[in-house]
Design an enzyme around this catalytic site. Structure first.
Site, short mmCIF file in Angstrom:
data_model
loop_
_atom_site.label_atom_id
_atom_site.label_comp_id
_atom_site.label_asym_id
_atom_site.label_seq_id
_atom_site.Cartn_x
_atom_site.Cartn_y
_atom_site.Cartn_z
CB SER A 70 24.57 73.84 61.42
OG SER A 70 24.88 74.20 62.76
CG HIS A 126 50.44 77.06 20.07
ND1 HIS A 126 49.59 78.15 20.14
CD2 HIS A 126 51.70 77.55 20.20
CE1 HIS A 126 50.32 79.26 20.28
NE2 HIS A 126 51.60 78.92 20.34
CG ASN A 141 37.58 53.70 29.35
OD1 ASN A 141 38.02 53.80 28.20
ND2 ASN A 141 36.42 53.13 29.62
CD GLU A 167 38.17 59.43 31.22
OE1 GLU A 167 37.41 59.72 30.30
OE2 GLU A 167 38.27 58.27 31.68
CD GLN A 178 23.77 77.18 60.64
OE1 GLN A 178 23.64 77.72 61.72
NE2 GLN A 178 22.84 76.42 60.11
CE LYS A 194 29.99 75.62 60.62
NZ LYS A 194 29.86 77.08 60.43
N1 ARG Z 1 25.71 77.33 63.73
C1 ARG Z 1 26.20 78.68 63.65
C2 ARG Z 1 27.17 78.81 62.48
O1 ARG Z 1 27.64 77.81 62.02
C3 ARG Z 1 26.91 79.02 64.90
C4 ARG Z 1 26.84 80.45 65.26
C5 ARG Z 1 25.44 80.81 65.57
N2 ARG Z 1 25.29 82.12 66.06
C6 ARG Z 1 24.11 82.67 66.22
N3 ARG Z 1 24.05 83.85 66.70
N4 ARG Z 1 23.02 82.02 65.91
O2 ARG Z 1 27.43 79.90 62.04
#
Ligand code: ARG
Length: 504
Positions: A27, A161, A290, A295, A327, A330
């Site tokens: 991630s 309306h 435009n 828009e 995870q 985000k």
């Molecule tokens: N990259 C993980 C997340 O964003 C962090 C937490 C990971 N925890 C785990 N037990 N693998 O949620």
């Protein structure tokens, strides 16, 4: 022992993560936004551990030294997140272990888990972004208030309306959005309050057997208090859903404004014109101008609604505790924040530069019976008739005028038809009742389009915007003070002085 590739959880594994499993699960792209937060969180945690006697001051000094180096390296670009280390937490800790050596570096993760770490980082980041967004909302509110100023008696058609309803002022229409956005401010402030609590120290799910002081780490991070329950902390993302929910409502509100800008800038309405800098042309039709900013605002609403649905779907039916599904919280959060911030910035610029065609507004409001309600009100007041009776009389008057292709400005005809209903009004009386400008001035109830009420609301809305600004400035100051406090302690410890003298 770390695994061959350096993974810190490798002890019980006999082989490394396969390439596809790594690509699928790492991630670092989303985590790149939380590096400074991860380091700050780690500093706070380490200081707390030492203060509670869980690690020694020698350990603390070594840990803080390398966390500082990581921070500097991140700032100057020499520290990059390595995907093979999975996430921001493993990257920062690896940096630390490589610098300080496992004897010191390996002690930082006592009494915490990535599960509480990741939500700590995310909350630290999110709260500042929410303050930024609240300031952008305030910018837009101020732009609307600036444009409204001086237009308290500028008449335009008010719609229900999408049909002409009653005359309103341009300032009244513009300030309606300021009032709407004031509730977005409140929703964001409310979300902030719940986000600004510390989950750090919840550890994996059950808390810890070490004698930690969660309030101390919370204070070092500028949180207003604790998110207490450890199991609740690690498995809940309702605060993210709440933030995106508030953003989704905000976008729905912005899309109303955008829609009116699109429609009212059309040739048919002609009530406003975008500044050239906020409109675009056509590649084939040379005459086109435009309203693309408006828009796209309408279009981008879909991104934020989609992100809300994404996070709710991710949360639905998850058992308690941390699950890796979490995870996926985000990327939608970042996307929603980015989209909303950009949209607000563009909308404020568009509002600041739009031209209002007040002559066209004035012409339109006289053409389609917008003063009919006021004529009925007049009969109620002057003749003491029930409102329903007057509604009926004016309704049939409008019917006659429509059939004859006339308007309320045809005072002679208005007088004749009213006379047929047994109501005698002078031409002067009629002229003053059906004049949209005068009609506007007649409105007097609290919150109405009457100029005095609009002026009063402009003042109170302006002070609500000022309060929102003070609120965000105060929250920012609190965050800054906590960051500086932590930095001072770090400096103190690194200079070799005892933690007891650090002024914790
Ligand atoms: N990259 C993980 C997340 O964003 C962090 C937490 C990971 N925890 C785990 N037990 N693998 O949620």
């Amino acid at each position: 022992m770390a695994s061959k590739s350096g993974r810190l959880w490798g002890g019980r594994f006999s082989s490394d993560l396969s390439d596809i499993a790594l690509v699928f699960s790492e991630s670092t792209a989303a985590d790149g936004r939380m590096v400074a937060e991860d380091i700050w969180g780690s500093q706070a945690h380490a200081i707390m551990l030492a203060q509670c006697g869980i690690i020694s001051e020698v350990d603390l000094r070594e840990i803080l030294k390398w966390l500082e180096k990581a921070r500097e390296a991140w700032d100057d670009g020499s520290f990059e997140l390595r995907p093979e280390l999975e996430d921001v937490h493993m990257n920062v800790e690896t940096y630390l272990r490589q610098g300080a050596g496992p004897e010191f570096g390996g002690r930082l993760h006592t009494a915490r888990s990535r599960n509480d770490q990741v939500i700590t980082d995310c909350k630290l980041h999110l709260r500042v972004r929410l303050l930024d967004i609240r300031d952008r909302v305030a910018d837009l509110q101020e732009a609307l208030l600036e444009r409204a100023a001086g237009h308290e008696e500028t008449v335009m058609p008010g719609y229900t309306h999408t049909q002409h309803a009653q005359p309103v002022s341009l300032a009244f229409w513009l300030t309606s959005y300021v009032a709407l956005l004031a509730r977005d401010q409140e929703r964001l402030a409310d979300a902030y309050r719940r986000i600004n609590t510390s989950p750090l120290g919840a550890a994996a799910l059950a808390g810890t057997s070490f004698p930690t002081d969660r309030k101390l780490s919370a204070r070092l991070l500028g949180f207003a208090g604790l998110q207490e329950h450890a199991l609740d902390c690690v498995g809940s993302r309702d605060y993210i859903a709440e933030a995106i929910g508030a953003l989704a409502i905000l976008m729905a509100n912005l899309s109303k404004l955008a829609e009116e800008f699109v429609v009212w800038s059309s040739w048919e309405y002609g009530m406003l014109e975008m500044d050239d800098a906020y409109a675009s042309g056509s590649s084939i039709m040379p005459q086109k101008k435009n309203p693309c900013i408006a828009e796209l605002t309408r279009g981008k609403v879909g991104i934020v609604f989609g992100r809300l649905m994404q996070i709710l779907t991710m949360m639905k039916g998850l058992p308690t505790g941390y699950n890796r599904d979490l995870q996926e919280d985000k990327p939608p959060l970042w996307d929603a924040l980015d989209t909303v911030e950009l949209t607000l910035t563009a909308m404020a610029a568009m509002v600041r530069t739009v031209t209002f065609n007040t002559e066209r507004m004035r012409a339109m409001v006289g053409q389609n019976f917008a003063c009919a309600t006021e004529l009925a009100n007049y009969l109620v007041r002057e003749r003491g008739l029930p409102f329903r009776t007057c509604h009926e009389i004016v309704g049939s008057l409008v019917g006659v005028l429509v059939r004859e292709g006339k308007t309320l400005d045809d005072h002679q005809r208005v007088q004749e038809v009213l006379r047929e209903h047994g109501e005698e009004l002078s031409l002067d009386e009629i002229a003053s009742v059906v004049d949209p400008q005068l009609c506007l001035r007649q409105q007097r109830s609290v919150g109405s389009t009457g100029p005095a009420e609009v002026r009063r609301m402009q003042r109170s809305l302006a002070s609500s915007v000022a309060r929102a600004r003070q609120d965000t400035a105060k929250a920012r100051d609190a965050v800054k003070a906590a960051r500086e406090h932590t930095a001072r302690i770090v400096k103190h410890v690194l200079s070799g002085k005892p933690l007891a003298k650090a002024g914790l």
